[in-house]
Design a protein around this motif. Sequence first.
Motif, PDB file in Angstrom:
ATOM      1  N   ILE A   1       0.026   2.761  12.385  1.00 13.31           N
ATOM      2  CA  ILE A   1       0.496   3.131  11.053  1.00 13.31           C
ATOM      3  C   ILE A   1      -0.374   4.316  10.648  1.00 13.31           C
ATOM      4  N   PRO A   2       0.159   5.526  10.666  1.00  9.78           N
ATOM      5  CA  PRO A   2      -0.682   6.698  10.403  1.00  9.78           C
ATOM      6  C   PRO A   2      -1.071   6.816   8.932  1.00  9.78           C
ATOM      7  N   PRO A   3      -2.145   7.549   8.643  1.00  9.17           N
ATOM      8  CA  PRO A   3      -2.521   7.796   7.250  1.00  9.17           C
ATOM      9  C   PRO A   3      -1.341   8.425   6.501  1.00  9.17           C
ATOM     10  N   GLY A   4      -1.204   8.064   5.238  1.00  8.51           N
ATOM     11  CA  GLY A   4      -0.130   8.599   4.414  1.00  8.51           C
ATOM     12  C   GLY A   4       1.169   7.835   4.518  1.00  8.51           C
ATOM     13  N   THR A   5       1.199   6.754   5.300  1.00 14.57           N
ATOM     14  CA  THR A   5       2.407   5.946   5.474  1.00 14.57           C
ATOM     15  C   THR A   5       2.295   4.662   4.658  1.00 14.57           C
ATOM     16  N   GLY A   6       3.266   4.424   3.806  1.00 18.12           N
ATOM     17  CA  GLY A   6       3.295   3.181   3.042  1.00 18.12           C
ATOM     18  C   GLY A   6       3.469   1.991   3.976  1.00 18.12           C
ATOM     19  N   HIS A   7       2.818   0.887   3.655  1.00 19.43           N
ATOM     20  CA  HIS A   7       2.884  -0.307   4.491  1.00 19.43           C
ATOM     21  C   HIS A   7       2.435  -1.518   3.681  1.00 19.43           C
ATOM     22  N   LEU A   8       2.255  -2.658   4.337  1.00 23.40           N
ATOM     23  CA  LEU A   8       1.802  -3.893   3.697  1.00 23.40           C
ATOM     24  C   LEU A   8       0.486  -4.338   4.304  1.00 23.40           C
ATOM     25  N   VAL A   9      -0.320  -5.004   3.494  1.00 26.07           N
ATOM     26  CA  VAL A   9      -1.498  -5.707   3.989  1.00 26.07           C
ATOM     27  C   VAL A   9      -1.255  -7.180   3.681  1.00 26.07           C
ATOM     28  N   ALA A  10      -1.415  -8.038   4.673  1.00 23.08           N
ATOM     29  CA  ALA A  10      -1.156  -9.466   4.490  1.00 23.08           C
ATOM     30  C   ALA A  10      -2.288 -10.281   5.085  1.00 23.08           C
TER      31      ALA A  10
ATOM     32  N   VAL B   1       0.869  -1.175   0.000  1.00 24.31           N
ATOM     33  CA  VAL B   1       0.000   0.000   0.000  1.00 24.31           C
ATOM     34  C   VAL B   1       0.909   1.230   0.000  1.00 24.31           C
ATOM     35  N   SER B   2       0.791   2.054  -1.016  1.00 22.68           N
ATOM     36  CA  SER B   2       1.607   3.270  -1.080  1.00 22.68           C
ATOM     37  C   SER B   2       1.105   4.290  -0.066  1.00 22.68           C
ATOM     38  N   GLY B   3       1.957   5.228   0.287  1.00 22.37           N
ATOM     39  CA  GLY B   3       1.551   6.278   1.209  1.00 22.37           C
ATOM     40  C   GLY B   3       0.363   7.070   0.689  1.00 22.37           C
ATOM     41  N   ALA B   4       0.316   7.300  -0.627  1.00 30.19           N
ATOM     42  CA  ALA B   4      -0.791   8.055  -1.216  1.00 30.19           C
ATOM     43  C   ALA B   4      -2.115   7.304  -1.112  1.00 30.19           C
ATOM     44  N   SER B   5      -2.063   5.981  -1.082  1.00 30.48           N
ATOM     45  CA  SER B   5      -3.285   5.176  -0.989  1.00 30.48           C
ATOM     46  C   SER B   5      -3.690   4.875   0.447  1.00 30.48           C
TER      47      SER B   5
END
Length: 98
Positions: free
Chosen positions: A57-66, A39-43
């Motif tokens: 994980i705040p809004p605007g922070t890139g991360h993973l969904v698993a 998930v990109s920071g923009a998404s």
Amino acid sequence: MSPRRNRRDGGPDERPPGGGAWLERTEDGPDGEWIVRVVSGASAVKAYRCPGCDQEIPPGTGHLVAWPADVGSIEDRRHWHQPCWRARTRRGPTGRRF
């Protein structure tokens, strides 16, 4: 360990908000087979709690969904910091249920 492969299920949530493309793969690990979506920071428009470190994980922070590859339920999806996901098999649970 088998190689990673992209999976294109064509499900209802195949594209993120804004019309971009999901970057999704299948990963095999000692804890099973997982579908992992970047998930990109923009998404990233909402805050989530990482099960690896129990931090937000705040809004605007890139991360993973698993989520487990053998389970297709949206309730089984978890949002992770990328380093926490990579370290998930080397650390104990945070006390929260994944």
